[in-house]
Scaffold this active site. Structure first.
Site, PDB file in Angstrom:
ATOM      1  N   SER A   1       0.785  -1.229   0.019  1.00 13.04           N
ATOM      2  CA  SER A   1      -0.007  -0.206  -0.128  1.00 13.04           C
ATOM      3  C   SER A   1       0.894   1.295   0.060  1.00 13.04           C
ATOM      4  CB  SER A   1      -0.756   0.057   1.209  1.00 13.04           C
ATOM      5  OG  SER A   1      -0.263  -0.033   2.379  1.00 13.04           O
TER       6      SER A   1
ATOM      7  N   LYS B   1      14.636  -5.336  -8.421  1.00 12.59           N
ATOM      8  CA  LYS B   1      13.975  -6.481  -8.554  1.00 12.59           C
ATOM      9  C   LYS B   1      12.842  -6.435  -9.196  1.00 12.59           C
ATOM     10  CE  LYS B   1      17.162  -9.071  -6.824  1.00 12.59           C
ATOM     11  NZ  LYS B   1      17.910  -9.791  -8.004  1.00 12.59           N
TER      12      LYS B   1
ATOM     13  N   CYS C   1     -11.542  26.099  11.364  1.00 14.20           N
ATOM     14  CA  CYS C   1     -12.536  25.459  11.801  1.00 14.20           C
ATOM     15  C   CYS C   1     -12.484  25.226  13.554  1.00 14.20           C
ATOM     16  CB  CYS C   1     -12.809  23.936  11.478  1.00 14.20           C
ATOM     17  SG  CYS C   1     -14.686  23.172  11.446  1.00 14.20           S
TER      18      CYS C   1
ATOM     19  N   HIS D   1     -13.631  24.849   6.072  1.00 15.11           N
ATOM     20  CA  HIS D   1     -12.147  24.478   5.853  1.00 15.11           C
ATOM     21  C   HIS D   1     -11.898  24.887   4.331  1.00 15.11           C
ATOM     22  CE1 HIS D   1     -11.781  21.387   9.180  1.00 15.11           C
ATOM     23  NE2 HIS D   1     -13.166  21.354   8.996  1.00 15.11           N
TER      24      HIS D   1
ATOM     25  N   GLU E   1      -9.016  24.897   3.133  1.00 21.18           N
ATOM     26  CA  GLU E   1      -8.057  24.032   2.296  1.00 21.18           C
ATOM     27  C   GLU E   1      -8.324  23.112   1.196  1.00 21.18           C
ATOM     28  OE1 GLU E   1      -9.184  23.798   5.683  1.00 21.18           O
ATOM     29  OE2 GLU E   1      -9.052  21.571   6.065  1.00 21.18           O
TER      30      GLU E   1
HETATM   31  N1  GLN Z   1     -14.949  19.997  16.851  1.00 20.20           N
HETATM   32  C1  GLN Z   1     -15.471  21.188  16.069  1.00 20.20           C
HETATM   33  C2  GLN Z   1     -16.907  21.100  15.887  1.00 20.20           C
HETATM   34  O1  GLN Z   1     -17.421  20.145  15.874  1.00 20.20           O
HETATM   35  C3  GLN Z   1     -14.402  21.535  15.177  1.00 20.20           C
HETATM   36  C4  GLN Z   1     -14.789  20.375  14.058  1.00 20.20           C
HETATM   37  C5  GLN Z   1     -13.592  20.833  12.772  1.00 20.20           C
HETATM   38  O2  GLN Z   1     -12.306  21.322  13.177  1.00 20.20           O
HETATM   39  N2  GLN Z   1     -13.733  20.174  11.868  1.00 20.20           N
HETATM   40  O3  GLN Z   1     -17.649  22.108  15.656  1.00 20.20           O
END
Ligand code: GLN
Length: 560
Positions: A23, A197, A392, A518, A520
């Site tokens: 993997s 190999k 977050c 998020h 990202e």
């Molecule tokens: N634990 C936090 C919540 O549920 C933040 C979650 C997270 O960072 N994705 O709101």
């Protein structure tokens, strides 16, 4: 010939990518790189992942073990490989782009309970395999010319058997010219004998053949290029043409992989196998090559510290790391990331140590472990003017920190961690308001936000209406909004109805920005995310202060 070049293929074609020997060989990156190459040939590409594990989706899996949960716009909690797919092919994927054995079986069993199988004996073949083929076929209805399907795990695993059987059947269903099997293996170098190999590759192909699949292409992962004589040997023993043995050496950057694989002829042989006319679909790799140039043309190095909970498994924050790198590419800076265990702050990792970083990120997370260390990190960043991006949980942390040390609410906390706080500045929406229209308990997927005119985040995004992906249960407690704003923490982005605080920022600070989302997940190598660009610009300014003239932040080009 424009009309021919723009023409879509008459039939959807399917590429199945399997892995053998071990993997973590980079199947996801190989598949993603192929996706980028085919897209560079003007083909419409989509990708999906079939995961043989029994979890219904990766949503409940421990990121410390399995890596990040990648979130799609439609709220799918998916395998991290979908992040690679999105970053390489730059298409938004969805819930149905990730299928697991658990989700297949739940569907088959639900159908059985409903009586859909009309009393027949329900079996792996054909019922489970039909369900798997149906999921694959559904991808083909989305208008793509080529669907790339990655099969998780390695051939020989017990759980993978129904998937291998399904993709074997699939060629008969879809037609020979419409299916291509790519098999990824490892060609190890044995130092004592000084040789690479091929035996593991032979065994792996034998295993695949025993399930009825003869690979069309073998991609060989190795740390040294595979010589022609070795390719000849693999070609002979595994019964593929020599040009279908592709050497995939370790690269300095993952973004080099499409270019290397193209030079190895990977996309050409895939197109040949699928009967895709190469003259009708010539490749234009120039845009990707310019990304690669940016990856390597870095003139300075910025140090970013990521303070989190799952730092021994950096895959837990895979997209955060990539987003930092993308923002670095944007200003010609190499970014080195140090993963710091939150629990070690501030006792072992103190203000002086954190002060050596040009920027700090506290990423997302669940559960109480490390919370106090993250709060200490946010405090150090705020008090020492160190650029800080809270993602977050990281935003919730900076809100709690600000409440404790600026508002004087000394036991401020999130109700995720305690119900006995007198200042629950982060809490469940149901605890704050009488809201019942949120569906499940988790806020998932794309949610819009309105940014305040003239705010730092609006400046960075270059707009006041944005959409970001979410995955959390707890929210900024709106009851405290005025108190925070009066003390200087600006709630600069909110949900369109004004109920949810989506962004916070601290005017006057080098960079102290947080988002409930998020960001990202939406960063791309050629389109770094504005918030990461903001952090990296501020980090460059800080580095400039320490070592003048290493970088000129005014040259920052966020749009590339
Ligand atoms: N634990 C936090 C919540 O549920 C933040 C979650 C997270 O960072 N994705 O709101």
């Amino acid at each position: 010939m424009w009309f021919r070049e723009k023409r879509s293929l008459a039939m959807t074609k399917y590429v199945f990518v399997t892995g053998g020997v071990s993997s973590s060989l980079g199947k996801g990156l190989t598949a993603s790189s192929l996706g980028r190459l085919l897209k560079s040939r003007g083909l419409k590409v989509t990708m999906c992942k079939l995961d043989p594990y029994l979890n219904v989706d990766p949503g409940t899996m421990n990121p410390g073990e399995h890596g990040e949960v990648f979130v799609t716009d439609d709220g799918g909690e998916t395998d991290l490989d979908l992040g690679h797919y999105e970053r390489f092919i730059d298409e938004s994927l969805s819930k149905i782009s990730n299928t697991t054995t658990g989700s297949i079986y739940s569907n088959v069993i639900a159908k059985e309970r409903r009586g859909d199988y009309l009393g027949k004996t329900v079996q792996v073949i054909p019922h489970v395999t039909d369900e798997i083929k149906e999921r694959i076929r559904r991808q083909g209805t989305l208008g793509a010319d080529v669907v790339i399907v990655e099969i998780g795990g390695t051939v020989g695993d017990i759980e993978i058997v129904p998937f291998i059987e399904s993709i074997r059947q699939f060629r008969r269903d879809a037609g020979r010219d419409n299916v291509c099997y790519v098999h990824l293996t490892l060609v190890p170098y044995l130092a004592p004998s000084g040789e690479q190999k091929t035996k593991p590759t032979q065994h792996s192909v034998t295993e695949l053949r025993s399930r009825g699949i003869q690979p069309d292409i073998i991609v060989c992962r190795s740390d040294q290029p595979i010589s022609d004589s070795l390719k000849r040997k693999i070609s002979l023993l595994c019964d593929v043409p020599m040009k279908a043995v592709i050497s995939a050496v370790d690269e300095e950057s993952i973004y080099d992989i499409p270019v290397t694989l193209h030079h190895e002829g990977f996309d050409t042989i895939v197109c040949d196998t699928l009967n895709i006319d190469l003259d009708e679909h010539p490749i234009d790799l120039a845009p990707w090559e310019s990304v690669v140039r940016r990856v390597h043309n870095t003139t300075s190095t910025l140090r970013i510290g990521i303070v989190g909970k799952y730092v021994t498994m950096p895959d837990a924050y895979l997209s955060v790391g990539e987003a930092v790198r993308h923002a670095g590419f944007g200003i010609g800076a190499k970014t080195t990331i140090e993963w710091l265990e939150a629990e070690r702050v501030p006792s072992e990792i103190d203000a002086e140590r954190l002060g050596q970083f040009d920027g700090i990120i506290v990423p997302g997370g669940f559960g109480e472990r490390g919370i106090e260390g993250m709060i200490a990190t946010a405090r150090i960043a705020r008090e020492h003017d160190i650029p800080y991006l809270g993602i977050c949980l990281g935003m919730q942390i900076q809100v709690i920190e600000f409440a404790r040390h600026v508002l004087g609410l000394s036991d401020a906390q999130s109700t995720e961690f305690t119900h006995s706080s007198s200042a629950p500045v982060i809490s469940l929406l149901t605890e704050q308001l009488d809201v019942t229209d949120l569906g499940g308990t988790m806020r998932l997927g794309a949610w819009p936000a309105m940014l305040d005119e003239g705010s730092q985040v609006a400046e960075l995004y270059g707009t006041t209406v944005v959409s970001e992906r979410h995955r959390h249960r707890y929210e900024f407690n709106a009851r405290y909004r005025d108190q925070f704003e009066a003390a200087g923490l600006r709630c600069s982005g909110n949900s369109p109805d004004g109920r949810l605080v989506e962004f916070v920022e601290l005017p006057g600070h080098a960079f102290f920005v947080g988002t409930q989302a998020h960001p990202e997940f939406k960063s791309r190598p050629d389109r770094p995310h504005p918030l990461f660009v903001g952090l990296i610009k501020a980090a460059a300014l800080r580095a400039e202060g320490r070592e003048p003239h290493i970088i000129d932040p005014s040259t920052v080009d966020a749009t590339l």
